[in-house]
Design a protein around this motif. Sequence first.
Motif, PDB file in Angstrom:
ATOM      1  N   LYS A 144       0.863  -1.169   0.000  1.00 28.30           N
ATOM      2  CA  LYS A 144       0.000   0.000   0.000  1.00 28.30           C
ATOM      3  C   LYS A 144       0.904   1.223   0.000  1.00 28.30           C
ATOM      4  O   LYS A 144       2.042   1.162   0.431  1.00 28.30           O
ATOM      5  N   TYR A 145       0.354   2.323  -0.472  1.00 27.83           N
ATOM      6  CA  TYR A 145       1.116   3.562  -0.501  1.00 27.83           C
ATOM      7  C   TYR A 145       0.333   4.669   0.179  1.00 27.83           C
ATOM      8  O   TYR A 145      -0.885   4.695   0.142  1.00 27.83           O
ATOM      9  N   ALA A 146       1.057   5.572   0.789  1.00 18.55           N
ATOM     10  CA  ALA A 146       0.481   6.772   1.388  1.00 18.55           C
ATOM     11  C   ALA A 146       1.245   7.959   0.823  1.00 18.55           C
ATOM     12  O   ALA A 146       2.395   7.830   0.413  1.00 18.55           O
ATOM     13  N   PHE A 147       0.600   9.098   0.789  1.00 17.87           N
ATOM     14  CA  PHE A 147       1.243  10.313   0.314  1.00 17.87           C
ATOM     15  C   PHE A 147       1.523  11.224   1.505  1.00 17.87           C
ATOM     16  O   PHE A 147       0.639  11.479   2.321  1.00 17.87           O
ATOM     17  N   ARG A 148       2.762  11.700   1.598  1.00 14.47           N
ATOM     18  CA  ARG A 148       3.162  12.624   2.661  1.00 14.47           C
ATOM     19  C   ARG A 148       3.342  14.006   2.033  1.00 14.47           C
ATOM     20  O   ARG A 148       4.098  14.181   1.081  1.00 14.47           O
ATOM     21  N   LEU A 149       2.631  14.988   2.544  1.00 12.14           N
ATOM     22  CA  LEU A 149       2.715  16.352   2.048  1.00 12.14           C
ATOM     23  C   LEU A 149       3.999  17.002   2.543  1.00 12.14           C
ATOM     24  O   LEU A 149       4.335  16.904   3.719  1.00 12.14           O
ATOM     25  N   ALA A 150       4.724  17.651   1.622  1.00 13.47           N
ATOM     26  CA  ALA A 150       5.984  18.308   1.989  1.00 13.47           C
ATOM     27  C   ALA A 150       6.152  19.565   1.136  1.00 13.47           C
ATOM     28  O   ALA A 150       5.394  19.799   0.195  1.00 13.47           O
ATOM     29  N   THR A 151       7.137  20.366   1.483  1.00 11.93           N
ATOM     30  CA  THR A 151       7.466  21.538   0.678  1.00 11.93           C
ATOM     31  C   THR A 151       8.874  21.387   0.131  1.00 11.93           C
ATOM     32  O   THR A 151       9.734  20.752   0.752  1.00 11.93           O
ATOM     33  N   GLU A 152       9.089  21.955  -1.041  1.00  6.98           N
ATOM     34  CA  GLU A 152      10.422  22.024  -1.634  1.00  6.98           C
ATOM     35  C   GLU A 152      10.646  23.454  -2.094  1.00  6.98           C
ATOM     36  O   GLU A 152       9.724  24.108  -2.565  1.00  6.98           O
ATOM     37  N   THR A 153      11.857  23.931  -1.926  1.00  7.30           N
ATOM     38  CA  THR A 153      12.207  25.267  -2.379  1.00  7.30           C
ATOM     39  C   THR A 153      12.890  25.141  -3.730  1.00  7.30           C
ATOM     40  O   THR A 153      13.875  24.426  -3.860  1.00  7.30           O
ATOM     41  N   ILE A 154      12.320  25.829  -4.723  1.00  8.22           N
ATOM     42  CA  ILE A 154      12.897  25.788  -6.068  1.00  8.22           C
ATOM     43  C   ILE A 154      13.252  27.204  -6.508  1.00  8.22           C
ATOM     44  O   ILE A 154      12.736  28.180  -5.977  1.00  8.22           O
ATOM     45  N   THR A 155      14.140  27.296  -7.483  1.00  6.27           N
ATOM     46  CA  THR A 155      14.504  28.580  -8.074  1.00  6.27           C
ATOM     47  C   THR A 155      13.605  28.803  -9.274  1.00  6.27           C
ATOM     48  O   THR A 155      13.545  27.956 -10.162  1.00  6.27           O
ATOM     49  N   VAL A 156      12.902  29.937  -9.308  1.00  4.32           N
ATOM     50  CA  VAL A 156      11.972  30.210 -10.403  1.00  4.32           C
ATOM     51  C   VAL A 156      12.520  31.199 -11.423  1.00  4.32           C
ATOM     52  O   VAL A 156      11.964  31.353 -12.500  1.00  4.32           O
ATOM     53  N   GLY A 157      13.603  31.882 -11.099  1.00  4.68           N
ATOM     54  CA  GLY A 157      14.205  32.847 -12.008  1.00  4.68           C
ATOM     55  C   GLY A 157      15.391  33.514 -11.336  1.00  4.68           C
ATOM     56  O   GLY A 157      15.811  33.110 -10.257  1.00  4.68           O
ATOM     57  N   CYS A 158      15.915  34.540 -11.993  1.00  2.00           N
ATOM     58  CA  CYS A 158      17.044  35.290 -11.442  1.00  2.00           C
ATOM     59  C   CYS A 158      16.758  36.780 -11.568  1.00  2.00           C
ATOM     60  O   CYS A 158      16.027  37.211 -12.465  1.00  2.00           O
ATOM     61  N   THR A 159      17.350  37.572 -10.698  1.00  2.00           N
ATOM     62  CA  THR A 159      17.157  39.014 -10.722  1.00  2.00           C
ATOM     63  C   THR A 159      18.474  39.715 -10.428  1.00  2.00           C
ATOM     64  O   THR A 159      19.394  39.120  -9.865  1.00  2.00           O
ATOM     65  N   CYS A 160      18.562  40.977 -10.816  1.00  6.93           N
ATOM     66  CA  CYS A 160      19.762  41.783 -10.562  1.00  6.93           C
ATOM     67  C   CYS A 160      19.619  42.513  -9.238  1.00  6.93           C
ATOM     68  O   CYS A 160      18.572  43.089  -8.955  1.00  6.93           O
ATOM     69  N   VAL A 161      20.675  42.485  -8.431  1.00  5.64           N
ATOM     70  CA  VAL A 161      20.684  43.192  -7.156  1.00  5.64           C
ATOM     71  C   VAL A 161      22.012  43.911  -6.988  1.00  5.64           C
ATOM     72  O   VAL A 161      23.017  43.553  -7.612  1.00  5.64           O
ATOM     73  N   ARG A 162      21.990  44.931  -6.136  1.00  8.95           N
ATOM     74  CA  ARG A 162      23.255  45.574  -5.774  1.00  8.95           C
ATOM     75  C   ARG A 162      23.989  44.654  -4.825  1.00  8.95           C
ATOM     76  O   ARG A 162      23.357  43.991  -3.991  1.00  8.95           O
ATOM     77  N   PRO A 163      25.302  44.594  -4.897  1.00 10.11           N
ATOM     78  CA  PRO A 163      26.049  43.734  -3.968  1.00 10.11           C
ATOM     79  C   PRO A 163      25.849  44.213  -2.530  1.00 10.11           C
ATOM     80  O   PRO A 163      25.768  45.409  -2.267  1.00 10.11           O
ATOM     81  N   SER A 164      25.734  43.261  -1.607  1.00 10.71           N
ATOM     82  CA  SER A 164      25.607  43.644  -0.204  1.00 10.71           C
ATOM     83  C   SER A 164      27.012  43.882   0.343  1.00 10.71           C
ATOM     84  O   SER A 164      27.921  43.083   0.130  1.00 10.71           O
ATOM     85  N   VAL A 165      27.160  44.989   1.022  1.00 15.54           N
ATOM     86  CA  VAL A 165      28.448  45.353   1.597  1.00 15.54           C
ATOM     87  C   VAL A 165      28.296  45.346   3.116  1.00 15.54           C
ATOM     88  O   VAL A 165      27.406  45.996   3.667  1.00 15.54           O
ATOM     89  N   VAL A 166      29.158  44.598   3.768  1.00 12.93           N
ATOM     90  CA  VAL A 166      29.143  44.532   5.235  1.00 12.93           C
ATOM     91  C   VAL A 166      30.296  45.387   5.746  1.00 12.93           C
ATOM     92  O   VAL A 166      31.465  45.146   5.424  1.00 12.93           O
ATOM     93  N   ALA A 167      29.939  46.405   6.531  1.00 12.59           N
ATOM     94  CA  ALA A 167      30.963  47.294   7.088  1.00 12.59           C
ATOM     95  C   ALA A 167      31.709  46.590   8.207  1.00 12.59           C
ATOM     96  O   ALA A 167      31.112  45.952   9.068  1.00 12.59           O
ATOM     97  N   GLN A 168      33.041  46.683   8.185  1.00  8.62           N
ATOM     98  CA  GLN A 168      33.853  46.071   9.230  1.00  8.62           C
ATOM     99  C   GLN A 168      34.294  47.149  10.195  1.00  8.62           C
ATOM    100  O   GLN A 168      34.737  48.215   9.802  1.00  8.62           O
ATOM    101  N   HIS A 169      34.159  46.871  11.482  1.00  9.31           N
ATOM    102  CA  HIS A 169      34.545  47.863  12.510  1.00  9.31           C
ATOM    103  C   HIS A 169      35.812  47.451  13.172  1.00  9.31           C
ATOM    104  O   HIS A 169      36.139  46.402  13.452  1.00  9.31           O
TER     105      HIS A 169
END
Length: 154
Positions: free
Chosen positions: A129-154
Amino acid sequence: MLLAFRALLVLGLVALLHGNHSVKVQLGTKQKNKTVRLILDNTLQSHIGSMSASRTANMSLSPWTYRSSCVASRFPQRISYAQCLTSGCVSPHGEGEDMALEAKPIYYQVLVLHREKIHGWNKNKQRKKYAFRLATETITVGCTCVRPSVVAQH
């Protein structure tokens, strides 16, 4: 109840991908298990996606291509995901890749069903017999342009 709604939603989406099927889904609740018969219909499939997904991917300043993931025990078995083609972004004036910007993937969580084998006994014979287990998966749907994140060092 929310789990039942999610399972029906996933199966409805599967109908768009896999055509007419009859599926029995076992939904677990705290009180008892319920079995629901669901008939999937693919009549809406022809109305989806008037603009080609690959055309959108190629017009983007951060272009991507599609790959497929196939898992035999997952429903749907085949899921397409995007893969960024550049690390920077394409210049809108056709001057090559602009490294001042970064191409980053866009993630989306989808609901899937995983088919799991349950061993039951019927008149001294083992029955699969089989049962179905509901789950989530994270997929990539596209790409976008962003400014680079800059981390200030102290």
